[in-house]
Design a protein around this motif. Structure first.
Motif, PDB file in Angstrom:
ATOM      1  N   GLU A  29      75.558  34.570  -9.040  1.00  0.00           N
ATOM      2  CA  GLU A  29      74.779  35.533  -9.824  1.00  0.00           C
ATOM      3  C   GLU A  29      73.706  34.804 -10.600  1.00  0.00           C
ATOM      4  OE1 GLU A  29      76.508  38.627 -12.113  1.00  0.00           O
ATOM      5  OE2 GLU A  29      77.975  39.109 -10.556  1.00  0.00           O
ATOM      6  N   LYS A  30      72.555  34.613  -9.973  1.00  0.00           N
ATOM      7  CA  LYS A  30      71.437  33.994 -10.671  1.00  0.00           C
ATOM      8  C   LYS A  30      70.285  34.969 -10.642  1.00  0.00           C
ATOM      9  CE  LYS A  30      72.583  29.168 -10.084  1.00  0.00           C
ATOM     10  NZ  LYS A  30      72.123  27.847  -9.656  1.00  0.00           N
ATOM     11  N   GLY A  31      69.669  35.137 -11.785  1.00  0.00           N
ATOM     12  CA  GLY A  31      68.607  36.132 -11.884  1.00  0.00           C
ATOM     13  C   GLY A  31      67.222  35.508 -11.861  1.00  0.00           C
ATOM     14  N   ASP A  79      66.512  33.003 -14.483  1.00  0.00           N
ATOM     15  CA  ASP A  79      67.052  31.643 -14.291  1.00  0.00           C
ATOM     16  C   ASP A  79      66.146  30.808 -13.380  1.00  0.00           C
ATOM     17  OD1 ASP A  79      69.473  32.293 -15.687  1.00  0.00           O
ATOM     18  OD2 ASP A  79      70.109  33.403 -13.898  1.00  0.00           O
ATOM     19  N   PHE A  80      65.092  31.417 -12.867  1.00  0.00           N
ATOM     20  CA  PHE A  80      64.226  30.696 -11.924  1.00  0.00           C
ATOM     21  C   PHE A  80      63.069  30.040 -12.683  1.00  0.00           C
ATOM     22  CE2 PHE A  80      61.088  30.166  -8.537  1.00  0.00           C
ATOM     23  CZ  PHE A  80      61.879  29.654  -7.520  1.00  0.00           C
ATOM     24  N   ASP A  81      62.897  28.748 -12.469  1.00  0.00           N
ATOM     25  CA  ASP A  81      61.846  27.996 -13.144  1.00  0.00           C
ATOM     26  C   ASP A  81      60.569  28.064 -12.285  1.00  0.00           C
ATOM     27  OD1 ASP A  81      60.178  26.173 -14.282  1.00  0.00           O
ATOM     28  OD2 ASP A  81      61.600  24.498 -14.260  1.00  0.00           O
ATOM     29  N   PHE A  97      58.298  24.923 -11.909  1.00  0.00           N
ATOM     30  CA  PHE A  97      58.693  23.915 -10.917  1.00  0.00           C
ATOM     31  C   PHE A  97      58.206  24.278  -9.522  1.00  0.00           C
ATOM     32  CE2 PHE A  97      61.560  22.081  -7.758  1.00  0.00           C
ATOM     33  CZ  PHE A  97      61.496  20.743  -8.108  1.00  0.00           C
ATOM     34  N   GLN A  98      58.057  25.579  -9.276  1.00  0.00           N
ATOM     35  CA  GLN A  98      57.700  26.041  -7.922  1.00  0.00           C
ATOM     36  C   GLN A  98      56.448  26.925  -7.994  1.00  0.00           C
ATOM     37  OE1 GLN A  98      58.466  24.573  -5.064  1.00  0.00           O
ATOM     38  NE2 GLN A  98      60.640  24.878  -5.405  1.00  0.00           N
ATOM     39  N   PRO A  99      55.269  26.308  -8.263  1.00  0.00           N
ATOM     40  CA  PRO A  99      54.070  27.124  -8.521  1.00  0.00           C
ATOM     41  C   PRO A  99      53.586  27.949  -7.325  1.00  0.00           C
ATOM     42  CG  PRO A  99      53.570  24.761  -8.616  1.00  0.00           C
ATOM     43  CD  PRO A  99      55.033  24.881  -8.444  1.00  0.00           C
ATOM     44  N   GLY A 133      60.698  28.308   3.362  1.00  0.00           N
ATOM     45  CA  GLY A 133      60.563  27.090   2.573  1.00  0.00           C
ATOM     46  C   GLY A 133      61.640  26.084   2.932  1.00  0.00           C
ATOM     47  N   GLN A 134      61.409  24.862   2.530  1.00  0.00           N
ATOM     48  CA  GLN A 134      62.371  23.792   2.797  1.00  0.00           C
ATOM     49  C   GLN A 134      63.675  24.053   2.029  1.00  0.00           C
ATOM     50  OE1 GLN A 134      61.946  21.176   5.027  1.00  0.00           O
ATOM     51  NE2 GLN A 134      60.280  22.586   5.531  1.00  0.00           N
ATOM     52  N   PRO A 135      64.772  23.378   2.450  1.00  0.00           N
ATOM     53  CA  PRO A 135      66.040  23.556   1.736  1.00  0.00           C
ATOM     54  C   PRO A 135      65.888  23.208   0.242  1.00  0.00           C
ATOM     55  CG  PRO A 135      66.407  22.372   3.781  1.00  0.00           C
ATOM     56  CD  PRO A 135      64.920  22.529   3.638  1.00  0.00           C
ATOM     57  N   GLY A 136      66.537  24.000  -0.586  1.00  0.00           N
ATOM     58  CA  GLY A 136      66.555  23.710  -2.028  1.00  0.00           C
ATOM     59  C   GLY A 136      65.369  24.250  -2.802  1.00  0.00           C
ATOM     60  N   THR A 137      64.494  25.007  -2.119  1.00  0.00           N
ATOM     61  CA  THR A 137      63.294  25.484  -2.808  1.00  0.00           C
ATOM     62  C   THR A 137      63.512  26.840  -3.496  1.00  0.00           C
ATOM     63  OG1 THR A 137      62.505  26.315  -0.672  1.00  0.00           O
ATOM     64  CG2 THR A 137      61.617  24.203  -1.418  1.00  0.00           C
ATOM     65  N   GLY A 138      64.726  27.358  -3.429  1.00  0.00           N
ATOM     66  CA  GLY A 138      65.035  28.572  -4.201  1.00  0.00           C
ATOM     67  C   GLY A 138      65.035  29.863  -3.404  1.00  0.00           C
ATOM     68  N   LYS A 139      65.105  29.773  -2.087  1.00  0.00           N
ATOM     69  CA  LYS A 139      65.084  30.987  -1.255  1.00  0.00           C
ATOM     70  C   LYS A 139      66.327  31.859  -1.507  1.00  0.00           C
ATOM     71  CE  LYS A 139      64.950  28.623   2.596  1.00  0.00           C
ATOM     72  NZ  LYS A 139      65.055  27.253   2.016  1.00  0.00           N
ATOM     73  N   THR A 140      67.481  31.212  -1.499  1.00  0.00           N
ATOM     74  CA  THR A 140      68.720  31.967  -1.730  1.00  0.00           C
ATOM     75  C   THR A 140      68.753  32.495  -3.170  1.00  0.00           C
ATOM     76  OG1 THR A 140      69.853  30.610  -0.094  1.00  0.00           O
ATOM     77  CG2 THR A 140      71.250  31.844  -1.601  1.00  0.00           C
ATOM     78  N   HIS A 141      68.295  31.649  -4.090  1.00  0.00           N
ATOM     79  CA  HIS A 141      68.259  32.042  -5.504  1.00  0.00           C
ATOM     80  C   HIS A 141      67.412  33.308  -5.684  1.00  0.00           C
ATOM     81  CE1 HIS A 141      67.904  30.647  -9.928  1.00  0.00           C
ATOM     82  NE2 HIS A 141      67.446  31.879  -9.846  1.00  0.00           N
ATOM     83  N   SER A 166      62.452  20.427  -2.981  1.00  0.00           N
ATOM     84  CA  SER A 166      63.757  20.923  -3.396  1.00  0.00           C
ATOM     85  C   SER A 166      63.970  20.789  -4.896  1.00  0.00           C
ATOM     86  CB  SER A 166      64.847  20.159  -2.653  1.00  0.00           C
ATOM     87  OG  SER A 166      66.102  20.469  -3.203  1.00  0.00           O
ATOM     88  N   TYR A 167      64.556  21.831  -5.475  1.00  0.00           N
ATOM     89  CA  TYR A 167      64.895  21.817  -6.900  1.00  0.00           C
ATOM     90  C   TYR A 167      65.967  20.760  -7.165  1.00  0.00           C
ATOM     91  CZ  TYR A 167      65.818  23.808 -11.520  1.00  0.00           C
ATOM     92  OH  TYR A 167      65.948  24.010 -12.874  1.00  0.00           O
ATOM     93  N   ARG A 168      66.696  20.437  -6.127  1.00  0.00           N
ATOM     94  CA  ARG A 168      67.761  19.435  -6.286  1.00  0.00           C
ATOM     95  C   ARG A 168      67.169  18.054  -6.580  1.00  0.00           C
ATOM     96  NH1 ARG A 168      69.692  22.367  -1.458  1.00  0.00           N
ATOM     97  NH2 ARG A 168      71.172  23.916  -2.216  1.00  0.00           N
TER      98      ARG A 168
END
Ligand code: ADP
Ligand code: MG
Length: 252
Positions: A75-77, A80-82, A85-87, A113-121, A243-245
């Motif tokens: 449950e991320k809204g 919660d998305f920065d 970081f991802q302009p 987008g590449q893995p970790g870029t927030g698609k699932t989020h 990736s945000y990671r």
């Protein structure tokens, strides 16, 4: 009225409330009776309060059922998305999508987008908004869908399983392109996409751009047919960042 007979009445009432599935009233009845005695509620005020309790309970149950059925991975809204970081992800566009008018209009969203870029989020965040509007949502992965449909052929539940992917107002298909698909599984995927076309929204996430989708779906004609239906009414969001990671790692 004697104490015994009032107890009998209460028991019978409780039984009827259960039988009629009026659990909201059953829960609040004692409290409302006490309130009526203390506050001299009129008969109509008393009844109105009980009916409101039932309505609230039902709305609550519905919300809980929708959340459970949605099977969100977390449950991320949107809050919660920065976005700094991802302009390449425009906050304004995401907030517009968060109104869920795209669901009303049966439009799709594709996150690339590449893995970790927030698609699932982001997909989850939009799914949460949709649940807030009481839309029926199902979050799943492309892999799970094609696996389920393949297996369903063996036990003749194919039609029923397809329906499960057609029914939600919003279907989130996560992780397209991580694994290559066999020809029969592509046909199953096409079935879902074509049957939902202009009938129900889909959010798809993929780590591969459209130019690579022919590699995912193998068959050129089917790729064209899938793309055609998906992108006809579609918001495509290409996330260009990394990736945000890596975020915290970079600071070291
Ligand atoms: P993807 O689906 O693109 O592989 P995820 O959405 O799973 O990426 O993101 C990986 C992790 O990083 C998740 O925990 C997610 O919440 C977090 N994350 C990704 N991008 C952002 C962002 N811009 N702001 C905050 N958290 C983010
Ligand atoms: Mg993901």
């Amino acid at each position: 009225m004697s104490q015994k007979s009032s107890q009998t009445i209460n028991l019978a009432t409780a039984g009827k409330l259960k039988e009629f599935r009026l659990s909201g009233i059953a829960k609040s009845l004692d409290l409302r009776i006490a309130q009526a005695k203390d506050g001299n509620l009129s008969y109509s005020e008393f009844l109105a309060l009980l009916l409101e309790d039932e309505a609230n309970q039902r709305a609550d149950n519905k919300r809980r059922r929708l959340y459970k059925q949605a099977k969100l991975p977390f449950e991320k809204g949107i809050e919660d998305f920065d976005f700094t970081f991802q302009p390449s992800v425009k906050k304004k566009e995401i907030l517009e999508l968060a109104t869920c008018q795209f669901i009303q209009r049966k439009e799709n969203i594709i996150f690339i987008g590449q893995p970790g870029t927030g698609k699932t989020h982001l997909s989850t965040a939009l799914a949460l908004k949709a649940l807030g509007y009481e839309y029926q949502v199902l979050f799943t992965t492309v892999w799970e869908v094609i696996n389920t449909l393949q297996q369903s052929r063996a036990d003749f539940s194919y039609h029923k399983k397809v329906q499960q992917y057609l029914k939600p107002d919003l279907l989130v298909l996560d992780e397209l392109g991580y694994r290559s698909m066999a020809e029969s599984t592509v046909e199953d995927f096409f079935e879902i996409v074509s049957q939902r076309y202009e009938k129900g929204s889909i959010i798809i996430t993929s780590n591969r751009g459209f130019q690579d989708w022919e590699k995912i779906f193998i068959d050129k004609t089917l790729t064209g047919a899938i793309l055609d239906r998906l992108i006809h009414h579609c918001h495509t969001i290409v996330i260009k960042g990394e990736s945000y990671r890596f975020k915290n790692r970079k600071k070291d």
